[in-house]
Write a protein that holds these residues in place. Sequence first.
Motif, mmCIF file in Angstrom:
data_model
loop_
_atom_site.group_PDB
_atom_site.id
_atom_site.type_symbol
_atom_site.label_atom_id
_atom_site.label_comp_id
_atom_site.label_asym_id
_atom_site.label_seq_id
_atom_site.Cartn_x
_atom_site.Cartn_y
_atom_site.Cartn_z
ATOM 1 N N ASP A 14 14.313 -87.991 -19.564
ATOM 2 C CA ASP A 14 14.672 -86.644 -19.112
ATOM 3 C C ASP A 14 14.527 -86.528 -17.597
ATOM 4 O O ASP A 14 15.383 -85.939 -16.921
ATOM 5 C CB ASP A 14 13.827 -85.584 -19.819
ATOM 6 C CG ASP A 14 14.177 -85.449 -21.298
ATOM 7 O OD1 ASP A 14 15.250 -85.924 -21.727
ATOM 8 O OD2 ASP A 14 13.352 -84.865 -22.037
ATOM 9 N N ARG A 17 17.477 -88.331 -16.011
ATOM 10 C CA ARG A 17 18.706 -87.527 -16.084
ATOM 11 C C ARG A 17 18.719 -86.478 -14.967
ATOM 12 O O ARG A 17 19.752 -86.251 -14.330
ATOM 13 C CB ARG A 17 18.816 -86.835 -17.442
ATOM 14 C CG ARG A 17 19.173 -87.749 -18.594
ATOM 15 C CD ARG A 17 19.293 -86.957 -19.912
ATOM 16 N NE ARG A 17 19.615 -87.822 -21.020
ATOM 17 C CZ ARG A 17 18.735 -88.299 -21.899
ATOM 18 N NH1 ARG A 17 17.448 -87.975 -21.807
ATOM 19 N NH2 ARG A 17 19.123 -89.087 -22.880
ATOM 20 N N GLN A 18 17.567 -85.851 -14.727
ATOM 21 C CA GLN A 18 17.470 -84.851 -13.659
ATOM 22 C C GLN A 18 17.686 -85.489 -12.292
ATOM 23 O O GLN A 18 18.370 -84.918 -11.435
ATOM 24 C CB GLN A 18 16.107 -84.151 -13.699
ATOM 25 C CG GLN A 18 15.935 -83.242 -14.900
ATOM 26 C CD GLN A 18 14.509 -82.705 -15.027
ATOM 27 O OE1 GLN A 18 13.573 -83.187 -14.395
ATOM 28 N NE2 GLN A 18 14.359 -81.687 -15.868
ATOM 29 N N ILE A 20 19.430 -88.227 -11.636
ATOM 30 C CA ILE A 20 20.858 -88.566 -11.528
ATOM 31 C C ILE A 20 21.656 -87.338 -11.127
ATOM 32 O O ILE A 20 22.485 -87.394 -10.205
ATOM 33 C CB ILE A 20 21.375 -89.168 -12.857
ATOM 34 C CG1 ILE A 20 20.828 -90.574 -13.063
ATOM 35 C CG2 ILE A 20 22.911 -89.167 -12.897
ATOM 36 C CD1 ILE A 20 21.053 -91.144 -14.457
ATOM 37 N N ASP A 21 21.407 -86.229 -11.792
ATOM 38 C CA ASP A 21 22.120 -84.982 -11.465
ATOM 39 C C ASP A 21 21.841 -84.560 -10.028
ATOM 40 O O ASP A 21 22.758 -84.131 -9.310
ATOM 41 C CB ASP A 21 21.733 -83.864 -12.432
ATOM 42 C CG ASP A 21 22.278 -84.080 -13.832
ATOM 43 O OD1 ASP A 21 23.204 -84.912 -14.008
ATOM 44 O OD2 ASP A 21 21.769 -83.425 -14.765
ATOM 45 N N ALA A 22 20.605 -84.678 -9.586
ATOM 46 C CA ALA A 22 20.242 -84.296 -8.218
ATOM 47 C C ALA A 22 20.926 -85.199 -7.195
ATOM 48 O O ALA A 22 21.412 -84.719 -6.157
ATOM 49 C CB ALA A 22 18.724 -84.328 -8.045
ATOM 50 N N LYS A 24 23.759 -86.730 -7.550
ATOM 51 C CA LYS A 24 25.185 -86.375 -7.536
ATOM 52 C C LYS A 24 25.454 -85.129 -6.694
ATOM 53 O O LYS A 24 26.578 -84.935 -6.236
ATOM 54 C CB LYS A 24 25.693 -86.166 -8.965
ATOM 55 C CG LYS A 24 25.836 -87.461 -9.732
ATOM 56 C CD LYS A 24 26.369 -87.220 -11.133
ATOM 57 C CE LYS A 24 26.584 -88.519 -11.867
ATOM 58 N NZ LYS A 24 27.130 -88.325 -13.218
ATOM 59 N N GLU A 25 24.446 -84.305 -6.477
ATOM 60 C CA GLU A 25 24.600 -83.093 -5.666
ATOM 61 C C GLU A 25 24.470 -83.381 -4.167
ATOM 62 O O GLU A 25 24.764 -82.518 -3.351
ATOM 63 C CB GLU A 25 23.550 -82.047 -6.067
ATOM 64 C CG GLU A 25 23.705 -81.532 -7.485
ATOM 65 C CD GLU A 25 24.990 -80.754 -7.701
ATOM 66 O OE1 GLU A 25 25.352 -79.949 -6.821
ATOM 67 O OE2 GLU A 25 25.644 -80.987 -8.736
ATOM 68 N N ASN A 101 28.060 -93.832 -9.577
ATOM 69 C CA ASN A 101 28.599 -93.161 -10.766
ATOM 70 C C ASN A 101 28.690 -94.128 -11.942
ATOM 71 O O ASN A 101 28.438 -93.739 -13.090
ATOM 72 C CB ASN A 101 29.947 -92.509 -10.456
ATOM 73 C CG ASN A 101 29.789 -91.244 -9.636
ATOM 74 O OD1 ASN A 101 28.777 -90.555 -9.714
ATOM 75 N ND2 ASN A 101 30.785 -90.950 -8.821
ATOM 76 N N ALA A 104 25.140 -94.488 -13.140
ATOM 77 C CA ALA A 104 24.729 -93.271 -13.858
ATOM 78 C C ALA A 104 25.309 -93.254 -15.265
ATOM 79 O O ALA A 104 24.618 -92.922 -16.233
ATOM 80 C CB ALA A 104 25.163 -92.032 -13.073
ATOM 81 N N GLU A 105 26.581 -93.635 -15.378
ATOM 82 C CA GLU A 105 27.237 -93.653 -16.688
ATOM 83 C C GLU A 105 26.595 -94.702 -17.603
ATOM 84 O O GLU A 105 26.293 -94.431 -18.765
ATOM 85 C CB GLU A 105 28.727 -93.943 -16.510
ATOM 86 C CG GLU A 105 29.528 -93.839 -17.769
ATOM 87 C CD GLU A 105 31.014 -94.043 -17.520
ATOM 88 O OE1 GLU A 105 31.629 -94.830 -18.271
ATOM 89 O OE2 GLU A 105 31.555 -93.442 -16.577
ATOM 90 N N THR A 108 22.934 -93.588 -18.481
ATOM 91 C CA THR A 108 22.928 -92.475 -19.432
ATOM 92 C C THR A 108 23.321 -92.962 -20.827
ATOM 93 O O THR A 108 22.710 -92.573 -21.823
ATOM 94 C CB THR A 108 23.852 -91.340 -18.947
ATOM 95 O OG1 THR A 108 23.417 -90.916 -17.647
ATOM 96 C CG2 THR A 108 23.827 -90.157 -19.883
#
Length: 169
Positions: A14, A17-18, A20-22, A24-25, A101, A104-105, A108
């Motif tokens: 978890d 995942r956070q 990775i999202d951060a 990407k921002e 990316n 990340a893919e 995930t």
Amino acid sequence: MATDIFDRLKQDHDKHRQLIDAIKETTGASDDRKALFEEFKTDAMAHAAAEEGTLYVAMMEDPEIRQDAQHSVKEHADIGMLFVELDEMEMGSSGWLNKFNSLAEEYTHHIDEEEEEKFPKAREELREDLAVELKTAFEDRKPIEVARVREGADVDEIKHAIEEEEGAK
């Protein structure tokens, strides 16, 4: 709070995942991107090594789930190579972002597969008290693995494996 190895590993997943999202921002070679990527790489590689040294060792001893552990170890190696490749690229380039990316893919997919397929199967096969013991062993081992990653030990091993693979071609 994690009650066994499976819950504990999911906590890390978890967090990853956070991260990775951060990442990407972020944009370019910003300080935020550098710090977040370093945190993700360090934690994910340490997580993988500690997971292999605890849960996967136990899974390898059980013929019913040995193949699942072997599959996941292979994916850890593939992901480790992507981290090394990213380290060697210019973080502000479009190539870096494309490679990230892909990582990340792949990452995930790997953790989703563990949580949805591998862990439930292993939970059925392994004794409940062993799953609790493995959580403690993982928590003891992970800081050691974090130190190894920060020292570059894992990256050096991966680079050596890549060189050997290229030399064999």
